[in-house]
Write an enzyme that holds these catalytic residues in place. Sequence first.
Site, mmCIF file in Angstrom:
data_model
loop_
_atom_site.group_PDB
_atom_site.id
_atom_site.type_symbol
_atom_site.label_atom_id
_atom_site.label_comp_id
_atom_site.label_asym_id
_atom_site.label_seq_id
_atom_site.Cartn_x
_atom_site.Cartn_y
_atom_site.Cartn_z
ATOM 1 N N SER A 143 20.160 -6.953 -14.282
ATOM 2 C CA SER A 143 19.810 -8.346 -13.951
ATOM 3 C C SER A 143 21.088 -9.163 -14.009
ATOM 4 O O SER A 143 22.058 -8.775 -14.684
ATOM 5 C CB SER A 143 18.820 -8.860 -15.001
ATOM 6 O OG SER A 143 18.762 -10.269 -14.989
ATOM 7 N N TYR A 156 15.645 -10.394 -23.595
ATOM 8 C CA TYR A 156 15.907 -9.928 -22.226
ATOM 9 C C TYR A 156 17.416 -9.859 -21.972
ATOM 10 O O TYR A 156 17.933 -8.858 -21.457
ATOM 11 C CB TYR A 156 15.229 -10.883 -21.244
ATOM 12 C CG TYR A 156 15.202 -10.421 -19.818
ATOM 13 C CD1 TYR A 156 14.189 -9.594 -19.351
ATOM 14 C CD2 TYR A 156 16.185 -10.826 -18.906
ATOM 15 C CE1 TYR A 156 14.150 -9.180 -18.020
ATOM 16 C CE2 TYR A 156 16.152 -10.413 -17.592
ATOM 17 C CZ TYR A 156 15.131 -9.593 -17.145
ATOM 18 O OH TYR A 156 15.107 -9.183 -15.832
HETATM 19 P P1 NAD Z 1 6.950 -6.390 -12.363
HETATM 20 O O1 NAD Z 1 6.223 -7.006 -13.509
HETATM 21 O O2 NAD Z 1 6.430 -6.617 -10.984
HETATM 22 O O3 NAD Z 1 7.081 -4.835 -12.576
HETATM 23 C C1 NAD Z 1 7.366 -4.272 -13.830
HETATM 24 C C2 NAD Z 1 6.946 -2.824 -13.825
HETATM 25 O O4 NAD Z 1 7.188 -2.292 -15.142
HETATM 26 C C3 NAD Z 1 5.443 -2.639 -13.544
HETATM 27 O O5 NAD Z 1 5.240 -1.476 -12.764
HETATM 28 C C4 NAD Z 1 4.869 -2.433 -14.937
HETATM 29 O O6 NAD Z 1 3.649 -1.716 -14.950
HETATM 30 C C5 NAD Z 1 5.989 -1.651 -15.593
HETATM 31 N N1 NAD Z 1 5.903 -1.647 -17.048
HETATM 32 C C6 NAD Z 1 5.859 -2.688 -17.896
HETATM 33 N N2 NAD Z 1 5.712 -2.246 -19.167
HETATM 34 C C7 NAD Z 1 5.666 -0.892 -19.098
HETATM 35 C C8 NAD Z 1 5.527 0.127 -20.062
HETATM 36 N N3 NAD Z 1 5.387 -0.117 -21.366
HETATM 37 N N4 NAD Z 1 5.514 1.414 -19.624
HETATM 38 C C9 NAD Z 1 5.624 1.706 -18.299
HETATM 39 N N5 NAD Z 1 5.781 0.773 -17.351
HETATM 40 C C10 NAD Z 1 5.783 -0.512 -17.748
HETATM 41 O O7 NAD Z 1 8.460 -6.888 -12.489
HETATM 42 P P2 NAD Z 1 9.736 -6.800 -11.505
HETATM 43 O O8 NAD Z 1 10.188 -8.179 -11.277
HETATM 44 O O9 NAD Z 1 9.477 -5.915 -10.366
HETATM 45 O O10 NAD Z 1 10.795 -6.157 -12.505
HETATM 46 C C11 NAD Z 1 11.308 -4.847 -12.362
HETATM 47 C C12 NAD Z 1 12.659 -4.781 -13.026
HETATM 48 O O11 NAD Z 1 13.553 -5.673 -12.362
HETATM 49 C C13 NAD Z 1 12.674 -5.192 -14.498
HETATM 50 O O12 NAD Z 1 13.531 -4.339 -15.230
HETATM 51 C C14 NAD Z 1 13.236 -6.595 -14.451
HETATM 52 O O13 NAD Z 1 13.853 -6.957 -15.661
HETATM 53 C C15 NAD Z 1 14.218 -6.469 -13.320
HETATM 54 N N6 NAD Z 1 14.618 -7.731 -12.706
HETATM 55 C C16 NAD Z 1 13.685 -8.548 -12.151
HETATM 56 C C17 NAD Z 1 14.119 -9.746 -11.593
HETATM 57 C C18 NAD Z 1 13.159 -10.681 -10.950
HETATM 58 O O14 NAD Z 1 13.564 -11.812 -10.664
HETATM 59 N N7 NAD Z 1 11.921 -10.279 -10.704
HETATM 60 C C19 NAD Z 1 15.469 -10.086 -11.590
HETATM 61 C C20 NAD Z 1 16.387 -9.227 -12.156
HETATM 62 C C21 NAD Z 1 15.934 -8.042 -12.707
#
Ligand code: NAD
Length: 261
Positions: A143, A156
Site C-alpha cells: 500500500s 495498517y
Molecule cells: P477487500 O475487503 O475487498 O478484500 C480483502 C480480501 O481479504 C477478501 O477476499 C477477504 O475475504 C480476505 N480476508 C480478510 N480476512 C481474511 C482472513 N482472515 N483470511 C482469509 N482471507 C481474509 O479489500 P481490497 O481493497 O481488495 O484489499 C486487498 C488488499 O489490497 C489488502 O491487503 C489491502 O490492504 C490492499 N490495499 C487496498 C487498497 C484500497 O484502496 N482498497 C489500497 C492499497 C492496498
Amino acid sequence: MSLAKRHALVTGSTSGIGLAIARALAKEGADVVINGMGDPTKIEAERTGIEKDFGVRAVFNGADMTKPAEIAAMIADAQTKLGSLDILVNNAGIQFVSPIETFPIEKWDAILAINLSSAFHAMRAAIPGMKTQKWGRIVSTASAHSLVASPFKAAYVAAKHGLAGLTKTAALELATSGVTVNCISPGYVWTPLVENQIPDTMKTRGLTREQVINDVLLVAQPTKQFVTVDQVAAMVVYLCSDAAAQVTGANLSMDGGWTAA
Ligand code: NAD
C-alpha cells in the site's frame, strides 16, 4: 497466454483487488487457487466463473489468514491439487481506523496477522518448492501506507511497512534462485475495503461521506482518481512475466502520485 501451465495462489481473492488479480492471472492461462471469506454461494460462483471464462482450473481454499497452520496446509494443498505452486500473491488484508490510545488490541493483532504475518507464513511454505523448480514469483499487495503514514491507521501502516521490509529481505535471500519477490503499493483503490472504512472515518473525524471521499481519501492522491483493481492486477501479471525477471525487491507505487509529494 504468457502464464499457461503456471499455478498461482492469491490470498484474499474472494473480493476486490485479489479477485481481479486471480481473474487476470487466469486470463493469462494460469490455474488458480482462490482464498478468502464470504458467502459460499458467491465464492462458488466466482470459482466456476473463472473456470468458465478462461478455461483454467480454479480451486477454492478457505484457510483463515490468522492461522499459520491453515496457511501452510493451503500451500501444500495447492501444490498437491495443481502439481506445483509457481506464483504466490499475498493480498489478504483488513483495515481498522482509530486513534492509538483507543485502538482495540484484538484489531491490532488481527491486522498484523492478516496483513503481515500471513505473507511470512505463506512464503515460508511456498519457497522450498519454488527453489527446487528454480522459478517462482512472489508478489504482495502492500500500500502507499508501506511508504508513508496517515493518522488513525497505526496497525495498517505498521503492517504494510513490515510487508515492504519482508519483500526486500526475501528478494535478497532468493536472488540467485530464479524466484523474484516484489510488492505493489496502490493508493486508494475503489473496493469494499475502502467503502467500509468510510463510516468509521466519518465518525472519527466528524465528516460527511463526500468530505471523506474528497478531503480524506483522494486528498493525498494528486490525480484525484481512484486506482482500479484491474490496474493493480495488470501489474501483477507483468511481475509474473519473463520480462520482469530482473525486477526483484521492488516496491512499485501505483498511487496517482501520492508518495511523490
Ligand atoms: P477487500 O475487503 O475487498 O478484500 C480483502 C480480501 O481479504 C477478501 O477476499 C477477504 O475475504 C480476505 N480476508 C480478510 N480476512 C481474511 C482472513 N482472515 N483470511 C482469509 N482471507 C481474509 O479489500 P481490497 O481493497 O481488495 O484489499 C486487498 C488488499 O489490497 C489488502 O491487503 C489491502 O490492504 C490492499 N490495499 C487496498 C487498497 C484500497 O484502496 N482498497 C489500497 C492499497 C492496498
